[in-house]
Scaffold this active site. Structure first.
Site, PDB file in Angstrom:
ATOM      1  N   LYS A  22      26.435  58.786  32.420  1.00  0.00           N
ATOM      2  CA  LYS A  22      25.306  58.897  32.545  1.00  0.00           C
ATOM      3  C   LYS A  22      25.141  60.044  33.515  1.00  0.00           C
ATOM      4  CE  LYS A  22      22.622  56.648  35.702  1.00  0.00           C
ATOM      5  NZ  LYS A  22      22.173  57.392  36.726  1.00  0.00           N
ATOM      6  N   ASN A  23      25.638  60.292  34.600  1.00  0.00           N
ATOM      7  CA  ASN A  23      25.534  61.360  35.520  1.00  0.00           C
ATOM      8  C   ASN A  23      26.026  62.595  35.335  1.00  0.00           C
ATOM      9  OD1 ASN A  23      24.056  59.512  36.830  1.00  0.00           O
ATOM     10  ND2 ASN A  23      25.474  58.916  38.380  1.00  0.00           N
ATOM     11  N   ARG A  93      14.684  60.072  38.774  1.00  0.00           N
ATOM     12  CA  ARG A  93      14.826  60.921  40.020  1.00  0.00           C
ATOM     13  C   ARG A  93      15.662  62.278  39.278  1.00  0.00           C
ATOM     14  NH1 ARG A  93      14.023  60.251  45.000  1.00  0.00           N
ATOM     15  NH2 ARG A  93      15.034  62.204  45.586  1.00  0.00           N
ATOM     16  N   CYS A 117      12.538  55.979  46.936  1.00  0.00           N
ATOM     17  CA  CYS A 117      13.583  55.388  46.020  1.00  0.00           C
ATOM     18  C   CYS A 117      14.354  53.959  46.828  1.00  0.00           C
ATOM     19  CB  CYS A 117      14.785  56.328  45.925  1.00  0.00           C
ATOM     20  SG  CYS A 117      16.092  55.565  44.786  1.00  0.00           S
ATOM     21  N   ARG A 122      15.731  60.156  49.846  1.00  0.00           N
ATOM     22  CA  ARG A 122      16.538  61.105  49.063  1.00  0.00           C
ATOM     23  C   ARG A 122      15.529  62.458  48.906  1.00  0.00           C
ATOM     24  NH1 ARG A 122      18.348  57.923  43.633  1.00  0.00           N
ATOM     25  NH2 ARG A 122      19.858  59.675  43.436  1.00  0.00           N
ATOM     26  N   ASP A 125      15.416  68.916  49.743  1.00  0.00           N
ATOM     27  CA  ASP A 125      15.577  70.143  50.418  1.00  0.00           C
ATOM     28  C   ASP A 125      16.564  70.956  50.270  1.00  0.00           C
ATOM     29  OD1 ASP A 125      17.482  69.224  53.508  1.00  0.00           O
ATOM     30  OD2 ASP A 125      16.916  68.063  51.628  1.00  0.00           O
ATOM     31  N   LEU A 126      17.759  70.761  49.763  1.00  0.00           N
ATOM     32  CA  LEU A 126      18.768  71.432  49.482  1.00  0.00           C
ATOM     33  C   LEU A 126      18.700  71.934  48.140  1.00  0.00           C
ATOM     34  CD1 LEU A 126      21.698  69.171  50.670  1.00  0.00           C
ATOM     35  CD2 LEU A 126      21.059  71.195  51.690  1.00  0.00           C
ATOM     36  N   ASP A 308      28.205  54.745  44.468  1.00  0.00           N
ATOM     37  CA  ASP A 308      27.642  54.007  43.083  1.00  0.00           C
ATOM     38  C   ASP A 308      28.435  52.809  42.774  1.00  0.00           C
ATOM     39  OD1 ASP A 308      26.274  56.944  41.480  1.00  0.00           O
ATOM     40  OD2 ASP A 308      25.656  55.813  43.252  1.00  0.00           O
ATOM     41  N   ARG A 400      19.020  51.103  32.368  1.00  0.00           N
ATOM     42  CA  ARG A 400      18.998  52.658  32.925  1.00  0.00           C
ATOM     43  C   ARG A 400      20.435  53.072  32.965  1.00  0.00           C
ATOM     44  NH1 ARG A 400      17.187  53.861  37.943  1.00  0.00           N
ATOM     45  NH2 ARG A 400      17.900  55.763  37.243  1.00  0.00           N
TER      46      ARG A 400
END
Ligand code: EPZ
Length: 424
Positions: A22-23, A93, A117, A122, A125-126, A308, A400
């Site tokens: 997924k990621n 997200r 979240c 989370r 800013d980066l 995770d 998900r």
């Protein structure tokens, strides 16, 4: 609404095919915004989040459809819209992964700032800092991040945050850099396998990304990118979840497609617990047949122990012969599963970002509530070994990120079924 009903006590035995990650899939789908022509993605998991990304991309003028083999064809048909609205971003997200590609290709990105979240604070800013480093102007408009630039100029940027590197911020900056003028150097980049898979896809499209998988990534900007064919890597978090399923049920599983080099931190910990893990013909073989040893786990960015898999490891260590300790260094508040596991007879005590796990002889079945994707996986694992029946409510969390988990588990012996809340 649906729930899972699990009757515990079966040793799992057999083979599981690990799905695409997924990621890796989500940022790679977002990267199709950068490309002129068609991309074809193979081994793309059938998940709610993938569907959600398709919906967002369609809103941004990217057509995507699966062919008979399940491969997804993606093609930009309209570049007018560069606005990823709240009602879409608030559902997932990872939608922020369109920010870099929109800015680089359409010179404008208006993306809703993701809200709260379940797993904790989370910020992005980066992401903003990284994209501003190309010379983009930034504004916050009605809760949207608005980035604009006449042209993007490559630059050096440090992406280290208070909890180390950021996976999707690295992805966003790397994607934007592919079409920026000149060289970009990303320092303190995330080293996750999903970042490497994205870089491989971008390079297949004609990008010039070097150093992915290390803390320093260098990108030489190019004029344009063309379509490419790419196979998504296997999901190391899904594979890790099934590894723990074998361990917690004293089972014997072969995980087809799982890659040892993506899972060393977990394998190290599980071997200390007493689980036997070997390279199999088509992946990784996992078996467990003895009492579980307690261990200490601290989550870290890759190649450290993945956050995770923290909840799933906690479910396992509830049954270890002694006290274990888990410290969450990425999302210090990621512990909504603790209360639910205690409802099943676990002995967990939270102290700040650390949980002390006093091993118990057994867990007992109970109705429990899933709060987020990985917490729900932990509750299912606990249900597989608990005495009696467990009902895990809010299955939408697990859908998900896990492709038909109950079918895969039932195929190796688990007594699990998906039920509708209305069912008597
Ligand atoms: C990715 O999220 C994964 N999601 C997450 O998996 C995973 O938990 C996380 O990486 C860490 O491994 C996807 O890839 C889609 P981060 P991401 O930016 O990129 C802080 C799952 O279950 N930070 O690496 O959003 C942040 O608060 C999901 O599949 C900043 O401070 O995570 C966190 O503490 C959940 N500022 C740390 O860095 C920023 O701008 C790491 O977050 C960005 C992040």
């Amino acid at each position: 609404m649906q729930f899972f009903e699990i009757v515990g006590g079966t040793r799992l035995k057999g083979t599981v095919d690990i799905s695409g990650a997924k990621n890796a899939a989500l940022p790679i789908m977002a990267a199709s915004i950068l490309v002129d022509g068609e991309s074809i993605l193979h081994n793309l998991p059938d998940l709610a989040d993938v569907g959600q990304m398709q919906t967002l991309l369609a809103r941004l003028g990217v057509k995507s459809e699966r062919d008979a083999s399940g491969a997804m064809h993606l093609r930009v048909e309209d570049e007018m819209n560069a606005h990823a609205e709240y009602e879409l971003v608030s559902k997932m997200r990872a939608s922020v992964c369109v920010m870099g590609p929109l800015l680089a290709k359409r010179r404008r990105a208006q993306v809703s700032m993701p809200g709260g979240c379940a797993i904790g604070d989370r910020p992005i800013d980066l992401h903003i800092l990284g994209l501003q480093s190309f010379g983009a102007d930034f504004e916050l408009v009605n809760g949207d991040v608005l980035l604009r630039a006449k042209k993007l100029k490559g630059n050096e940027v440090f992406l280290g945050g208070p909890f180390g590197s950021s996976v999707t911020a690295t992805a966003n900056v790397m994607m934007a850099a592919t079409l920026a003028e000149g060289r970009t150097v990303i320092a303190s980049a995330a080293c996750e396998p999903e970042v490497v898979d994205l870089a491989n896809y971008l390079n297949a499209c004609g990008a010039r990304v070097a150093g992915a998988g290390t803390p320093e990534i260098t990108v030489e900007g190019v004029e344009s990118l063309h379509g490419a064919e790419h196979r998504i890597i296997p999901d190391r978090i899904e594979a890790g979840t099934f590894m723990i399923a074998a361990a917690i049920t004293n089972g014997d599983l072969e995980l087809h497609g799982a890659r040892m080099e993506h899972m060393r931190a977990l394998v190290d910990r599980l071997r200390r617990v007493g689980v036997v893990i070997e390279r199999g013909e088509k992946g990784i073989a996992v078996s467990s047949s003895r009492r579980l040893e307690p261990v200490v786990i601290t989550t870290q960015p890759f190649p450290g122990f993945p956050t995770d898999l923290q909840a799933q490891a906690m479910a396992l260590l509830c049954l270890a012969d002694g006290n274990s300790v888990i410290t969450e260094k990425i999302y210090p508040d990621r512990f909504l599963h603790v209360g639910e596991l205690n409802r099943m007879g676990a002995q967990l005590r939270k102290e700040g970002p650390t949980v002390i796990i006093e091993g118990v002889k057994r867990l007992v079945g109970a109705p429990v509530m899933a709060s987020d994707l990985r917490a729900s996986a932990a509750l299912i694992l606990a249900g597989l070994v608990a005495k009696g029946t467990t009902r895990v409510h809010r299955t939408y969390h697990i859908d998900r990120g896990y492709e038909s988990i109950e079918t895969k588990l039932a195929a190796v012996g688990a007594n699990i079924r998906r039920m509708n809340e209305t069912s008597p």
